[in-house]
Write a protein that holds these residues in place. Sequence first.
Motif, PDB file in Angstrom:
ATOM      1  N   TYR A 214       4.744   0.675   1.132  1.00 57.18           N
ATOM      2  CA  TYR A 214       5.396  -0.395   1.762  1.00 57.18           C
ATOM      3  C   TYR A 214       4.610  -1.906   1.128  1.00 57.18           C
ATOM      4  O   TYR A 214       3.881  -1.740   0.418  1.00 57.18           O
ATOM      5  CB  TYR A 214       4.930  -0.322   3.362  1.00 57.18           C
ATOM      6  N   ILE A 215       5.372  -2.767   1.426  1.00 53.67           N
ATOM      7  CA  ILE A 215       5.104  -4.124   1.087  1.00 53.67           C
ATOM      8  C   ILE A 215       5.501  -5.275   1.953  1.00 53.67           C
ATOM      9  O   ILE A 215       6.431  -5.140   2.752  1.00 53.67           O
ATOM     10  CB  ILE A 215       5.602  -4.328  -0.199  1.00 53.67           C
TER      11      ILE A 215
ATOM     12  N   GLY B 154       0.946  -1.245  -0.072  1.00 58.06           N
ATOM     13  CA  GLY B 154       0.008   0.198   0.080  1.00 58.06           C
ATOM     14  C   GLY B 154       0.835   1.283   0.001  1.00 58.06           C
ATOM     15  O   GLY B 154       2.106   1.275  -0.026  1.00 58.06           O
ATOM     16  N   PHE B 155       0.040   2.260   0.028  1.00 59.45           N
ATOM     17  CA  PHE B 155       0.771   3.546   0.159  1.00 59.45           C
ATOM     18  C   PHE B 155       0.185   4.544   1.068  1.00 59.45           C
ATOM     19  O   PHE B 155      -1.149   4.311   1.494  1.00 59.45           O
ATOM     20  CB  PHE B 155       1.034   4.315  -1.331  1.00 59.45           C
TER      21      PHE B 155
ATOM     22  N   THR C 191       7.358 -13.758   8.201  1.00 57.64           N
ATOM     23  CA  THR C 191       6.647 -12.311   7.626  1.00 57.64           C
ATOM     24  C   THR C 191       7.946 -11.456   7.430  1.00 57.64           C
ATOM     25  O   THR C 191       8.719 -11.209   8.453  1.00 57.64           O
ATOM     26  CB  THR C 191       5.868 -11.783   8.907  1.00 57.64           C
ATOM     27  N   GLY C 192       7.932 -10.888   6.391  1.00 61.83           N
ATOM     28  CA  GLY C 192       8.992  -9.864   5.977  1.00 61.83           C
ATOM     29  C   GLY C 192       8.218  -8.591   5.237  1.00 61.83           C
ATOM     30  O   GLY C 192       7.140  -8.778   4.796  1.00 61.83           O
ATOM     31  N   SER C 193       8.759  -7.694   5.833  1.00 63.22           N
ATOM     32  CA  SER C 193       7.942  -6.153   5.195  1.00 63.22           C
ATOM     33  C   SER C 193       9.221  -4.963   5.033  1.00 63.22           C
ATOM     34  O   SER C 193      10.113  -5.207   5.730  1.00 63.22           O
ATOM     35  CB  SER C 193       6.854  -5.702   5.909  1.00 63.22           C
ATOM     36  N   VAL C 194       8.801  -4.125   4.396  1.00 64.29           N
ATOM     37  CA  VAL C 194       9.641  -3.008   4.191  1.00 64.29           C
ATOM     38  C   VAL C 194       9.007  -2.004   3.725  1.00 64.29           C
ATOM     39  O   VAL C 194       7.803  -2.110   3.067  1.00 64.29           O
ATOM     40  CB  VAL C 194      10.831  -3.238   3.069  1.00 64.29           C
ATOM     41  N   ARG C 195       9.371  -0.675   4.141  1.00 67.49           N
ATOM     42  CA  ARG C 195       8.592   0.515   3.866  1.00 67.49           C
ATOM     43  C   ARG C 195       9.542   1.642   3.571  1.00 67.49           C
ATOM     44  O   ARG C 195      10.659   1.646   4.141  1.00 67.49           O
ATOM     45  CB  ARG C 195       7.643   1.016   5.144  1.00 67.49           C
TER      46      ARG C 195
END
Length: 763
Positions: A451-452, A418-419, A466-470
Amino acid sequence: MKLLSCVCLLFVNTAMVFAGGKLTGKITDNATGQGLASANVIIENTSRGAMTDKDGAYTISLDAGTYRVTARFMGYKPVTLDATITEGETATLDFGMDATSIQSEEIVVTATKTERQVIDVPARVQMVTSGTMKSMPVFSADDALIQVTGLNVSRTAGILSSKSTVSLRGMGSDQGRTLILLDGMPVNKTDGGTVNWNYINPTSIEKIEVSKGAGSSLYGGNAMGGVIQMFSKRPSKLFSGTVTNEYGSFNSIGSRGYFTSVYKDWTFKLNGLYRVSDGYIADTNVVDTSYNKVKSDLIEHLIGGAAGYRFSENHSIDLSTQYYNGKRGTGKQYNLGTKKGTRTDYTNTLHSIRYQGRMNTWTWTVSGFALNEIYNDRNELLSRGTYRRYDVDSKRDDRGLNALLSRPLGNHHTLTGGFEFKRGAVDAVDDYTTSSDAVINKGKMSTASVYIQDEWALAQNRVRITGSVRYDRANFHDGVFRLDSTTSVTNFMRNYQDTMYDHSWQEISPKLALQYSPGQMFRVYALYGHGFRPPILDDMCRSGRFSKGFKIVNPSLKPEKIQNYEFGLDFRPADPVMATASVYHSIGDDYINYISTGDSIAYSTTNRRPIFRKDNISRVNITGFEFDLNVQAHRYVSLFANYTNVNTKIVKYILRNPAVDTDLNGKELPDVPDHHFSAGTNVRYKGLGFYGIYRYRGSQWYDEQNTRRVKGYSMADLKASATYHDRYTVALSVQNLFGKKIVDNKGVPSPGAVVFGELTVSY
C-alpha cells in the motif's frame, strides 16, 4: 579497501546525522506546575521528536537552524513555539499546557498510520481515553465503546459472555468486518474473523481510537466497516502500577493489574487478570426438560509481559507476550452427561516484536506477530431419547509480518507506504465422544499486500487531501471438510461434503478524502473508500451448529466488496462545545450473509432447527447518520449525547433455487439495530467522580427473511467513585441499573442488573 570505504561512509553519514546542537526543556501542566510524563515533542516538517521522561523533561539532537516545535499530550491543548539551534550548543525550550475536553486536539495514528490531530484527519475518528474509561463502569475492554456512535456492541451476559461482537457502520453481527488492533497487532482470527474480547485487560489500555468507514486501503480485508485500535499504557517512571480488586453480582470476584517500569534505556510492562463467578441461570428454554438448569459459571486468568530497549534516540525494539485462559459454562447440565455440563474453553496467546527507527526525515517500523487460539466447546444434547456428546476442538493459528516507511516530502506532503503478509489456518474436529463419528475441517488463507498513501496539507493547513491505494492478493488452500467413521449421527452431513479447491483473489482498494478546516472552530470533509474481504475459513470449510440453527459449508464463496461515500461536519461554536455529524452511504457487492436452504435438522425430540449456508447475496445498500454533542458545562462537569441511524436494504438478490430460496429483494439485513441513542454526564470534583449514561438500542431483524423482529430496549449504567491521597479509589459500578431483561439475537438472556464494588490502588 571496499570495507574501509563502507566504514568511512558510515562514519560520515553518522556524523551528518548527529552534528549540530541539542534542544532540551520541560513540559508542565499550567494549573499544577507538575511535569507531564510521556508527552510528545514534535519538530514540525521533520520526523524528529522525543517523549518526555517521568519529570516531563526531554532532549533532542538537531542540526543547526530554526524550527517550529510542538508539544502534544492527551487531554491537553497542543502548544507550538519556535527554537533556534546553534552548532555545538544546547537551547532550552519549556512548554506549559492547558487541559481540554475537546477531542479535536487529541493525537491519533490509526486513520492514516501517521501522527495527526483528530481535526487534521479527513475522516471520522472517535477516541476513548483512559480518563474516560476510569470514569465508566468498565469490566471488559468493549464496555468502553458503548457511547461511540456508529458502533454496535453485543455482550448481553456481561463478563459471563463467552463471546462479544463489536461492529461498525451497519456491518451486522460479523466481527470480521471490523478490524481490531492491539498496539498495532491484529487480533481478528482468520478462521472466523472473531475477537476474544475477554482476552484484553481494560486496566492496561491507555486509549482507544475508532476510525470509521472502509479502511481496506491501509488495513486490508477486516477493515470494511472501520478499525478499532487499543493502545497499552506506556512506562514513564521507575515503577508505576494499578491494581483493581472487585466483588459483585453472582459472587463474582476478580483482580486486574498493570505495572510498568523505566530503567535507563529499558522499559518493562506486566499485565494480569483473574476472575471467578458462580454465574446465573441463563437458559430460558422451558420445553426441553432433558437437562438441569445450572448457573453459567466462569473462571478466567490472563498474564502478559513486555520489554523494550532503546538503542539510541532514534532506534528501539519492543517484545511482548500474553497468555489467556477462560472457561465458561452455558447453564446446561444433562442428566446422563458430565458433571460440569456444557461449556466453552478458550486459550489464547499473542506474541509480537516491533522495531522502530528514524534517520533524518525517514521513519520506519517493522513488526511481526503470532496469534494462537485453542478453542474447546463441549456440547451435549438428547436427540430422540438418546444422549449425545460432541466436543468441538479447534486450533487457530495466525501470524504475520508488516513493514511501514514514512517521510515528509517538503513542507506539504507526507508519503507513507508498506507491505504486509499474513497467514491464517484452522485445524478443527467435532469429536463425538458417544459414537465413533468425527467431523473434520481444515483450511488456510494467505494474504500478501502492498500500500501507499500521500497526505497533502495546503493553504496553511486549511485544506488537506489524503489519497491511498492498496493491492491485496489472497490465497485459500489446503481446505478439508471430511466425515470419519460415520454413523447415523452425522450421516446427514454427507450430502454437504465438497471438494475444496484452491482459490486466489486479488483486489485494488483506493481511498480519497478531502477536507477544509479554516481553524479549530469548523471543518468539513468528504471521502470515498473501497473495501474488500475474502471469505472466512469457517464459512468455506465448516458445517456445524450456531445460534440460529445448523450451518453447512460453502467452498464456492466469493470475496465481498464495499464502496463507501461519506460526508462529515464538525462545529465548535464555543470553546466548551463540540458537535459532529456524519452521513454515509455504502454499497456492498457479493455481500456474504446466511441464507436458508429450506431444510431442517432434529437436534432433540422437541427441537428441529433450520439449515443455513453462507452465500453472496449480490448487492446491499447501507445508509447511516451519526451525530455527537459534547459540552464542558463546567470545569468539573461534562455532558454528552449522540444518535445513530442505520438503514439497510438488499437491492439485488439473485434466486439460485426458486423452489427453496426466498426472494430477499427489498429485505433488510439482520442483526443491525435501526437506532442508537445515548446521553449522559461525567462529573469530576477533586477526588469525587460520577458517571451516568442512558442508552437506547433500536429494534432489528432476527433473520434475513424479515419474519421476526427483535424489540429495542433501554438501559442505564452508572459509576460513583472517591479517590484518597491520589492513590486509593473506591467505586460502585452498576450496569443495567433498572434490571431490564433482554434476550439477544443469539437467544442469550441478560442477567439483569449487575453491581460491582471496586478498590483500586495506584503506585
